[in-house]
Design a protein around this motif. Structure first.
Motif, short mmCIF file in Angstrom:
data_model
loop_
_atom_site.label_atom_id
_atom_site.label_comp_id
_atom_site.label_asym_id
_atom_site.label_seq_id
_atom_site.Cartn_x
_atom_site.Cartn_y
_atom_site.Cartn_z
N GLU A 20 0.47 -7.41 3.15
CA GLU A 20 1.21 -7.12 1.92
C GLU A 20 1.20 -8.30 0.95
O GLU A 20 1.71 -8.19 -0.16
N ARG A 57 -6.57 2.34 -0.04
CA ARG A 57 -5.40 3.10 0.35
C ARG A 57 -4.18 2.24 0.70
O ARG A 57 -3.09 2.46 0.20
N ILE A 58 -4.37 1.27 1.59
CA ILE A 58 -3.18 0.52 2.04
C ILE A 58 -2.66 -0.38 0.91
O ILE A 58 -1.46 -0.57 0.77
N PHE A 72 -2.65 0.41 -2.21
CA PHE A 72 -1.88 1.34 -3.04
C PHE A 72 -0.46 1.49 -2.50
O PHE A 72 0.53 1.31 -3.20
N ARG A 73 -0.36 1.78 -1.20
CA ARG A 73 0.97 1.96 -0.57
C ARG A 73 1.78 0.68 -0.65
O ARG A 73 2.96 0.69 -0.99
N ASN A 74 1.15 -0.43 -0.30
CA ASN A 74 1.88 -1.69 -0.29
C ASN A 74 2.38 -2.04 -1.68
O ASN A 74 3.50 -2.51 -1.85
N VAL A 117 3.10 0.04 -4.15
CA VAL A 117 4.24 0.91 -4.45
C VAL A 117 5.49 0.38 -3.76
O VAL A 117 6.55 0.24 -4.36
N ASN A 118 5.35 0.05 -2.48
CA ASN A 118 6.54 -0.34 -1.71
C ASN A 118 7.13 -1.68 -2.12
O ASN A 118 8.33 -1.89 -1.99
N PHE A 158 9.21 8.68 -8.17
CA PHE A 158 9.70 7.84 -7.07
C PHE A 158 9.09 6.45 -7.10
O PHE A 158 9.72 5.47 -6.73
N ILE A 176 10.90 -1.33 -2.22
CA ILE A 176 11.60 -0.35 -1.39
C ILE A 176 12.73 -0.99 -0.58
O ILE A 176 13.76 -0.36 -0.33
N VAL A 177 12.54 -2.25 -0.19
CA VAL A 177 13.61 -2.92 0.57
C VAL A 177 14.87 -3.01 -0.28
O VAL A 177 15.97 -2.65 0.16
N LEU A 205 16.51 0.40 -0.83
CA LEU A 205 17.30 0.90 0.31
C LEU A 205 18.64 0.19 0.46
O LEU A 205 19.56 0.71 1.08
N ILE A 215 17.41 6.96 1.22
CA ILE A 215 15.99 7.24 0.96
C ILE A 215 15.78 8.61 0.30
O ILE A 215 14.85 8.80 -0.47
#
Ligand code: SF4
Lengths: 415, 165
Positions: free
Chosen positions: B65, B86-87, B89-91, B93-94, B141, B151-152, B155, B160
Motif C-alpha cells: 500500500e 487491480r490491487i 486501484f483498491r489500495n 480507494v481504501n 462510496f 477507509i480506516v 470507519l 461500513i
C-alpha cells in the motif's frame, strides 16, 4: 443468470447482479499470514473497533516458519500475542496457507474468502470466490465482516481434449500464461471449464485458479461438480450440503478455446511467467537447484509423481533437490506411504512444510549465477534469493527428470 | 487548478516508491522519496492540487500500500490514467487517493499543463490547450472514503453500511 462470478455474487447479495456493479458483501473467511498480518494488526488498532466475528478470521504462519531470522521471529511473536489477546479460534502453522485453507474445509462452493496474499485466487478451484487484498482491507473485514467488490467481466477458457502422458495441469497453465501474457486477465474473472477440466482430480484443478494470479486475474474459477463435492465430503471437515453453482446463460467478454491433446510439456523461462517455451527448447540447460514445493505443486500427488520417478535412482550429486510438502497432512501421508523414504534415498532434502524457498527467505536460497527449476507459480527476478539467479517453472514430473540429470530434462523419456 | 506530472505506461509500484523506502508507512516520510528515481524533481516541486497523469496499467507490481500512500502524502489531488493495476486501484480507494480513469486525458495532457479536475463529475479541463475530457465519475462510496481521508478514518466515524447508503 450470468457467468460463474455473477452467479456466486448474486447469491451473496441476495439479488441478481451484473458485471460492473459495486457490492458490499459479507465475507465467509478472512485469511492472512505472517507476512501480512502485522500490518493488518496495525490498521486494526488504528480503526479502534472490536472484531466483528472471530470465527471468520483464519491466521497462518507459513511464509517464514519456523523463523529463519529475528525479524520473522518478532512477527510471529506479535501474531501469536494477538491471537491470544483476541481469543482467535483459527490459527495454523501446518503448511502453506492456501493448502491448509482448502484442507481444513474453509473453502466451499459459493463462499467468499478474501486473503492478504495474491494467490488467494486458489480458492476458485472449489467454486468459491477467492481474491487477494492489501492488509488494510483485511483489518476492515475483521471489524465489519464485509468487503466491497466490483463484479468483474469474465474471460472463459474452454479446455478440451486429453493431455498426453507427461503433460500435466501445470504445463497447460504455463501455456495459457504464455498465450495471455501477465496482464491478459487484469480485473477479470477467468473461468476455466471444458471436458479437460472436468476430467481432472482436485489436486490438478487447483493449479489453474492458483496461477490465474500470474495473468493478473481478480479471480480464477472452476464450477463445483461431483469431483469437488466428493473431495469436500471425503477429504475435508467441511459440512454440506454443497450447492453446485454453474454459469447460467453467461455473457462472456471473450471465450478462448484450447485443445490440450497436442500440447507438449511447457516451461516458464527466466525472467517472466509469460516467457514460455516448449520443454524441448530448453532441455539441457544446467540447473543448480530443483525445488519441489509451494501452493502450486507440492500436494501428495505431486510428491508421488516425483517419488515414482526417483525410486531406486540417485539425483545428480551437484544439484540440490529440495522437497517442501505443502502441508503437514500431505507430509504425513507421504511418510506413511514410504514416499519420504524414497526421496531421501534418492538424495533429496525434505524440509518442513510451508512456503519454504518460494520467496527466498529460507529453505533453498539461490546464489548469484545459479539456475533453479521449480514447481512454483512465479519466477520474478530475485524471488528465490540473488537477483542474479534464474528461475524456471515447470511440472513436478519435469522437476524430477531434471533432478536426475542435473540439467533440464524431459520426463516423457522416464515415464 | 494544478500542474500535470506525466508518467509512462505500466508504471510499477517500485518506480512510484522503491522498496527500500517501504520501512515506514508515514505518508509524509514516503512522499519525500516518491518517484525519486524516475522524476527526481517531483518531491521537491509538487504543489497541493497538482495531478499525476499516467498511462495503461498504472501501479502494477507488488500489492503493497506504500505506493498510493506516497502519492497521497505528496499532496497531489488525484491520479488520472488510462487504466490501473487491480490491487493499486483498491489500495488507492481504501487509503483515500482519488483515481480517475480517462484514456483521452491520459494521452493528451502534457507535462506541466494546467489541469482542473472535478472529482464528483469526472470532468477534466486542460487550461493550457483548452480541451475538456470526461472520466467516469467516481462512485459515491469512493468519494466518501476520499473525503474521510481513507477507509480506516471512515470507519472511526461511520458504520461500513453507510458507504453504500
Ligand atoms: S507458496 Fe509461494 S506463492 Fe504460495 S503462498 Fe507461499 S509464498 Fe505465496
Amino acid at each position: 443468470m450470468g457467468t460463474l462470478i455473477e452467479e456466486i455474487f448474486s447469491r451473496k447479495a441476495g439479488r441478481p447482479v451484473q458485471a460492473g456493479e459495486i457490492l458490499l458483501l459479507d465475507v465467509d473467511y478472512i485469511m492472512s499470514h505472517d507476512n501480512t498480518t502485522p500490518l493488518a494488526i496495525k490498521a486494526f488498532r488504528d480503526i479502534g473497533k472490536p472484531i466483528y466475528d472471530k470465527s471468520r478470521i483464519v491466521l497462518h504462519l507459513d511464509h517464514a516458519y519456523p523463523a529463519p531470522n529475528v525479524l520473522a521471529a518478532e512477527n510471529h511473536k506479535k501474531i501469536i500475542e494477538f491471537v491470544r489477546e483476541q481469543g482467535l479460534p483459527h490459527f495454523y502453522h501446518q503448511g502453506v496457507c492456501h493448502q491448509v485453507m482448502i484442507e481444513e474445509g474453509y473453502v466451499t462452493p459459493g463462499a467468499v474468502v478474501i486473503g492478504a496474499d495474491s494467490h488467494s485466487n486458489t480458492y476458485g478451484a472449489m467454486g468459491a470466490f477467492g481474491a487477494g487484498l492489501g492488509s488494510t482491507e483485511i483489518a476492515v473485514a475483521w471489524v465489519t465482516g464485509k468487503c466491497w467488490f466490483k463484479v468483474p467481466e469474465t474471460i472463459r477458457i474452454e479446455l478440451t481434449g486429453k493431455a498426453q502422458s507427461g503433460v500435466y495441469a501445470k504445463d497447460v497453465m504455463i501455456y495459457i500464461a504464455g498465450m495471455m501474457g501477465m496482464d491478459g486477465g487484469t480485473y477479470r474473472s477467468v473461468e476455466f471449464g471444458g471436458d479437460y477440466i472436468e476430467s481432472l482430480p482436485m489436486n490438478e484443478r487447483i493449479v489453474f485458479p492458483n496461477m490465474s494470479t500470474e495473468i493478473g486475474a481478480k479471480c480464477g474459477l472452476i464450477a463445483a461438480d461431483d469431483v469437488t463435492i466428493n473431495y469436500l465430503e471425503t477429504q475435508t471437515p467441511a459440512k454440506g450440503p454443497f450447492e453446485k453453482i454453474v454459469p447460467v446463460n453467461p455473457r462472456y467478454e471473450r471465450v478462448i478455446q484450447i485443445d490440450v491433446s497436442s500440447l507438449a510439456p511447457q516451461v516458464s523461462c527466466h525472467p517472466d511467467v509469460d516467457h514460455v517455451k516448449p520443454l524441448e527448447e530448453v532441455v539441457g540447460l544446467e540447473v543448480h537447484e530443483v525445488y519441489i514445493g509451494t501452493c502450486t505443486n507440492a500436494r501428495y500427488e505431486d510428491i508421488e509423481i516425483v517419488a515414482n520417478m526417483l525410486k531406486g535412482k540417485k539425483v545428480n550429486p551437484f544439484t540440490r533437490v529440495i522437497v517442501t510438502p505443502a502441508s503437514e497432512r500431505i507430509y504425513r501421508k507421504a511418510m506413511k506411504n514410504g514416499l519420504i523414504e524414497i526421496l531421501l534415498e534418492a538424495g533429496c532434502t525434505v524440509t518442513g512444510t510451508g512456503c519454504g524457498a518460494c520467496i527466498g527467505r529460507h529453505g533453498g536460497i539461490l546464489a548469484a549465477g545459479e539456475r533453479a527449476l521449480t514447481t512454483m507459480n512465479r519466477n520474478f527476478i530475485g524471488r528465490m534469493g540473488s537477483p542474479q539467479a534464474e528461475i524456471y517453472l515447470a511440472s513436478p514430473a519435469t522437476a524430477a527428470a531434471t533432478a536426475l540429470a542435473g540439467k533440464i530434462a524431459d520426463p516423457r523419456e522416464l515415464l | 487548478m494544478g500542474k500535470a506530472w506525466t508518467f509512462e505506461d505500466n508504471l510499477n509500484t517500485d518506480e512510484i516508491i522503491p522498496g527500500r523506502f517501504n520501512i515506514t508507512i508515514d505518508p509524509l516520510e514516503l512522499a519525500k522519496n516518491v518517484f525519486c528515481e524516475i522524476k527526481p524533481d517531483y518531491a521537491k516541486n509538487v504543489k497541493p492540487g497538482d495531478v499525476i497523469v499516467g498511462g495503461q496499467n498504472f501501479g502494477c507490481g507488488s500489492s503493497r500500500e506504500h505506493a498510493p500512500i506516497a502519492i497521497k502524502g505528496s499532496q497531489a489531488k488525484c491520479v488520472i490514467a488510462a487504466s490501473y493495476a487491480r490491487i493499486f486501484f483498491r489500495n488507492a480507494v481504501n487509503i483515500g487517493l482519488p483515481i480517475l480513469e480517462c484514456p483521452e486525458a491520459a494521452a493528451d495532457i502534457k507535462e506541466g499543463n494546467d489541469v482542473d479536475v472535478n472529482l464528483a463529475t469526472g470532468e477534466i479541463f486542460n487550461r493550457t490547450n483548452g480541451r475538456q475530457y470526461q472520466a467516469r465519475p467516481l462512485p459515491q462510496f469512493v468519494l466518501k472514503i476520499a473525503e474521510a481521508g481513507g477507509i480506516v478514518n471512515f470507519l472511526k466515524e461511520h458504520d461500513i453500511q453507510e458507504l453504500m447508503a
